[in-house]
Design a protein around this motif. Structure first.
Motif, PDB file in Angstrom:
ATOM      1  N   PRO A 240      -4.732  -6.799 -11.246  1.00  0.00           N
ATOM      2  CA  PRO A 240      -5.988  -5.970 -11.366  1.00  0.00           C
ATOM      3  C   PRO A 240      -5.848  -4.900 -12.553  1.00  0.00           C
ATOM      4  O   PRO A 240      -4.935  -4.371 -12.540  1.00  0.00           O
ATOM      5  CB  PRO A 240      -6.296  -5.189 -10.009  1.00  0.00           C
ATOM      6  N   SER A 241      -6.989  -4.791 -13.579  1.00  0.00           N
ATOM      7  CA  SER A 241      -6.762  -3.812 -14.743  1.00  0.00           C
ATOM      8  C   SER A 241      -6.333  -2.295 -14.185  1.00  0.00           C
ATOM      9  O   SER A 241      -7.192  -1.947 -13.429  1.00  0.00           O
ATOM     10  CB  SER A 241      -8.062  -4.008 -15.506  1.00  0.00           C
ATOM     11  N   THR A 242      -5.510  -1.896 -14.568  1.00  0.00           N
ATOM     12  CA  THR A 242      -5.249  -0.567 -14.291  1.00  0.00           C
ATOM     13  C   THR A 242      -5.134   0.179 -15.582  1.00  0.00           C
ATOM     14  O   THR A 242      -5.143  -0.264 -16.801  1.00  0.00           O
ATOM     15  CB  THR A 242      -3.583  -0.491 -13.691  1.00  0.00           C
ATOM     16  N   PRO A 243      -5.353   1.491 -15.552  1.00  0.00           N
ATOM     17  CA  PRO A 243      -5.232   2.343 -16.912  1.00  0.00           C
ATOM     18  C   PRO A 243      -3.907   2.226 -17.394  1.00  0.00           C
ATOM     19  O   PRO A 243      -2.859   2.111 -17.004  1.00  0.00           O
ATOM     20  CB  PRO A 243      -5.485   3.744 -16.357  1.00  0.00           C
ATOM     21  N   THR A 267      -7.540  -0.048 -20.469  1.00  0.00           N
ATOM     22  CA  THR A 267      -6.967  -0.535 -19.267  1.00  0.00           C
ATOM     23  C   THR A 267      -6.185  -1.942 -19.478  1.00  0.00           C
ATOM     24  O   THR A 267      -6.651  -2.531 -20.492  1.00  0.00           O
ATOM     25  CB  THR A 267      -8.003  -0.788 -18.272  1.00  0.00           C
TER      26      THR A 267
ATOM     27  N   ARG B   7      -0.371   4.498  -3.235  1.00  0.00           N
ATOM     28  CA  ARG B   7       0.963   4.485  -3.378  1.00  0.00           C
ATOM     29  C   ARG B   7       1.024   5.295  -4.784  1.00  0.00           C
ATOM     30  O   ARG B   7       0.085   4.796  -5.614  1.00  0.00           O
ATOM     31  CB  ARG B   7       1.521   2.822  -3.853  1.00  0.00           C
ATOM     32  N   ASP B  19      -1.999   3.705  -7.046  1.00  0.00           N
ATOM     33  CA  ASP B  19      -2.623   2.500  -6.376  1.00  0.00           C
ATOM     34  C   ASP B  19      -3.179   2.670  -5.204  1.00  0.00           C
ATOM     35  O   ASP B  19      -2.290   3.303  -4.195  1.00  0.00           O
ATOM     36  CB  ASP B  19      -1.352   1.230  -6.317  1.00  0.00           C
ATOM     37  N   VAL B  22      -3.922  -3.403  -3.229  1.00  0.00           N
ATOM     38  CA  VAL B  22      -3.103  -4.413  -4.018  1.00  0.00           C
ATOM     39  C   VAL B  22      -4.179  -5.434  -4.109  1.00  0.00           C
ATOM     40  O   VAL B  22      -4.500  -6.102  -5.299  1.00  0.00           O
ATOM     41  CB  VAL B  22      -2.012  -5.168  -3.044  1.00  0.00           C
ATOM     42  N   VAL B  24      -7.745  -6.728  -4.689  1.00  0.00           N
ATOM     43  CA  VAL B  24      -9.205  -6.130  -5.313  1.00  0.00           C
ATOM     44  C   VAL B  24     -10.443  -6.603  -4.275  1.00  0.00           C
ATOM     45  O   VAL B  24     -10.480  -7.837  -4.138  1.00  0.00           O
ATOM     46  CB  VAL B  24      -9.633  -6.654  -6.612  1.00  0.00           C
ATOM     47  N   GLY B  53      -9.050   2.728 -12.608  1.00  0.00           N
ATOM     48  CA  GLY B  53      -8.904   1.261 -12.926  1.00  0.00           C
ATOM     49  C   GLY B  53      -9.634   0.499 -12.027  1.00  0.00           C
ATOM     50  O   GLY B  53     -10.493   1.027 -11.299  1.00  0.00           O
ATOM     51  N   VAL B  54      -9.386  -0.939 -11.746  1.00  0.00           N
ATOM     52  CA  VAL B  54     -10.012  -1.402 -10.663  1.00  0.00           C
ATOM     53  C   VAL B  54      -9.907  -1.116  -9.306  1.00  0.00           C
ATOM     54  O   VAL B  54     -10.746  -0.916  -8.649  1.00  0.00           O
ATOM     55  CB  VAL B  54      -9.978  -3.229 -11.053  1.00  0.00           C
ATOM     56  N   SER B  55      -8.408  -0.952  -9.332  1.00  0.00           N
ATOM     57  CA  SER B  55      -7.722  -0.776  -7.694  1.00  0.00           C
ATOM     58  C   SER B  55      -6.901   0.404  -8.007  1.00  0.00           C
ATOM     59  O   SER B  55      -6.231   0.429  -7.039  1.00  0.00           O
ATOM     60  CB  SER B  55      -7.042  -1.969  -7.329  1.00  0.00           C
ATOM     61  N   SER B  56      -6.886   1.162  -9.024  1.00  0.00           N
ATOM     62  CA  SER B  56      -6.102   2.507  -9.301  1.00  0.00           C
ATOM     63  C   SER B  56      -6.640   3.374 -10.047  1.00  0.00           C
ATOM     64  O   SER B  56      -7.592   3.290 -10.534  1.00  0.00           O
ATOM     65  CB  SER B  56      -4.850   1.832  -9.791  1.00  0.00           C
ATOM     66  N   LEU B  57      -5.902   4.461 -10.367  1.00  0.00           N
ATOM     67  CA  LEU B  57      -6.501   5.437 -11.205  1.00  0.00           C
ATOM     68  C   LEU B  57      -5.154   6.310 -11.701  1.00  0.00           C
ATOM     69  O   LEU B  57      -3.852   6.033 -11.000  1.00  0.00           O
ATOM     70  CB  LEU B  57      -7.495   6.486 -10.699  1.00  0.00           C
TER      71      LEU B  57
END
Lengths: 328, 239
Positions: A240-243, A267, B7, B19, B22, B24, B53-57
């Motif tokens: 999944p796209s992450t920063p 990302t 996480r 995270d 895991v 999406v 992000g999609v499943s995180s920052l």
């Protein structure tokens, strides 16, 4: 060419753009930070001509010659290129007085890869989202593209005699110049913390064992490395796209690491094995294709310490007066 | 899949990465948005930037002003707090309608998506325009908008070989996500249409008014209307 406060590009070969320290605060809109590949060298070039550290400079990858429409003071920093003022060789990492009509030429010497030309008063350019940094893929900042023959750039207003009086005996730290004048000779050690996906890559140790070679397919977005690939990346595929950010060591399914550079996408969907600390990304930028690197793992505490020191130096470069060097 | 534990990974000496899940899912995306807005609100002025992000920052900080431990403990507190509130308590999502011309030169992959779905092109367009999508995040390139969740019937996978150049405004599908290319760029999503609106304009403040958590609907338009709307800023358009 006129007697304006400007410079004109009279030769451009390679990938030359105007950069500052980047466009911060817009990553969440998908806007890359961009900015100088080697921020510390850009800052020192500025300091040597009396500019603010973040003033826009010309980032030269390849060769460039510019003709000045006004008397000015310039400095070239980053690696150790050959620099000529009206065909007379002059030293990089030094303030240079250029009279109106003179031509400054920067030519690669094989030592270093990206070179910065700072002009007293700074290059005056269109700012986009607070920065003059050119992000070519997005057509943003300054001219929105690489410099080409005939381009004219405005130079900010300064009192050149006053500037020369203040900077003519300034020098950067000897150690910094030594690092840059021999960069690429031996494998460069890149200090890195674990990356955000280290725990997913069972063979991340592979990266810490051997040497890697900078690939010719490198650009402002990322430096690709050739060497032993990471088999575990293949099974991960697309995440999944992450920063993502500058210094992230991405490993796509082919297992070959890519170190993200200033124009990195905000990302990404590849596994991130390591994170190179910012001052070492600056040095990596100076490696031309074919040069070698190795990675060394450092703790978060050590990385934080390096970032603190680095940010302080970017804000306040440590210049010395020439006569002081004899005082040891 | 329920979201239970975050996480946290500290990285590079200036990034705290979180995270949230895991796998999406839109449920996870909602948790990302809550933590994003909570973190932005509570930590702004104190950190450089918060990026979802999609499943995180990711939280970017200056280690001279704070430490990763401090940020980590604040995020853990915010997580516990944000779990028990609604997104609307933190952020009022906005609704956008995006006009798009489908098929032909506007959407060169509409045919392949229809073939994959075993439907006609018209049916694919009808399904694509029949629901409001949640803005998952913006990223990849300036103004690229990730939207979900696409009806599984038309959720065709991305192209094997990405295109080198995709016109700005292109609307694509990649599995359960659909998205809009804010600027011309390379990309591997299947292109089904294109909006005439300017999605990203650096001269505007903000350059794109769409934020994570907002709702986006597509409206099919004819090529004549496409021509009429070319250059209209997304923030100025009303359906």
């Amino acid at each position: 060419m006129t007697t304006q406060r400007s410079l004109q590009v009279v030769l451009a070969a390679g990938f030359t753009t105007v950069q500052d320290l980047g466009r911060k605060g817009f990553r969440s809109l998908g806007v890359p930070v961009s900015g100088a590949l080697d921020r510390l060298s850009a800052v020192y070039a500025n300091a040597l001509v009396g500019n603010e550290p973040a003033s826009p400079v010309i980032e030269v990858i390849g060769s460039l010659a510019v003709k000045f429409g006004v008397d000015t003071v310039v400095a070239v920093a980053g690696g150790y290129p050959r620099v000529f003022l009206n065909d007379v060789e002059v030293r990089p990492w030094n303030p240079i007085y250029c009279s109106r009509g003179s031509v400054l030429r920067v030519v690669p010497s094989g030592v270093g890869y990206v070179h910065y030309i700072a002009v007293s008063g700074g290059v005056v350019c269109d700012k986009v989202l607070g920065s003059a940094s050119t992000y070519v893929r997005g057509g943003m900042g300054c001219l929105g593209r690489t410099l080409k023959y005939g381009d004219v750039l405005e130079i900010g207003l300064t009192d050149v005699v006053d500037v020369w009086g203040r900077v003519s005996d300034l020098k950067p730290p000897q150690q910094l110049v030594e690092i840059h004048s021999s960069i690429g000779k031996d494998a460069l050690t890149l200090r890195a913390t674990e990356g955000i996906h280290s725990s997913l890559l069972s063979d991340v140790d592979v990266l810490l064992r051997g040497e890697y070679v900078v690939s010719a397919e490198s650009d402002r977005m990322g430096y690709r490395l050739e060497g032993e690939s990471l088999g575990s990346a293949k099974g991960l595929g697309r995440l999944p796209s992450t920063p993502t950010d500058r210094g992230y060591v991405q490993v796509p399914p082919d297992g070959k690491p890519i170190v993200l550079m200033s124009d990195a996408q905000t990302t990404g969907g590849y596994a991130v094995a390591l994170h190179v600390v910012p001052p070492d990304v600056d040095l990596l930028a100076q490696l031309s294709p074919g040069r070698r690197v190795r990675f060394k793992l450092v703790s978060i505490e050590e990385a934080e310490q390096e970032v603190r020191r680095y940010l302080d130096e970017l804000e306040k470069p440590r210049l010395i007066r020439e006569e002081l060097e004899y005082w040891g | 899949m329920g979201v239970k534990e975050i996480r946290i990974v500290r990285s590079g000496g200036y990034v705290v990465h979180v995270d949230i899940c895991v796998e999406v899912s839109m449920e996870c995306v909602k948790e990302v948005h809550k933590l994003y807005y909570a973190t932005k609100k509570e930590l702004s002025g104190f950190v450089e930037e918060v990026v979802p992000g999609v499943s995180s920052l990711a939280v970017y900080y200056d280690p001279r002003l704070t430490s990763s431990e401090q940020i980590e403990s604040k995020i853990r507190d915010l997580w516990l707090w944000a779990r028990n509130i609604e997104l609307k308590d933190l952020y009022r999502p906005r609704k956008f309608t995006i006009p798009a011309a489908y098929g032909g030169d506007f959407g060169p992959d509409l045919q392949s998506v229809a073939g994959w779905a075993k439907l006609t092109e018209e049916e694919v367009v009808r399904i694509h325009t029949s629901r409001a999508y949640t803005v998952i995040t913006l990223g990849f390139t300036p103004g690229f908008v990730y939207l979900g969740e696409v009806d599984p019937v038309i959720a065709a996978p991305r192209l094997e070989t990405p295109r080198v150049r995709i016109p700005r405004g292109s609307v694509g599908i990649a599995g359960r996500m659909t998205g809009i290319y804010g600027l011309e760029s390379p990309g591997g999503w299947r292109l089904i249409g294109r909006t005439p609106l300017t999605m990203f304009d650096p001269k505007k403040d903000p350059p794109i008014p769409i934020s994570p958590g907002d709702q986006v609907e597509f409206k099919a338009i004819k090529p004549e209307e496409f021509d009429r709307l070319v250059g209209v800023f997304v923030g100025d358009y009303t359906a």
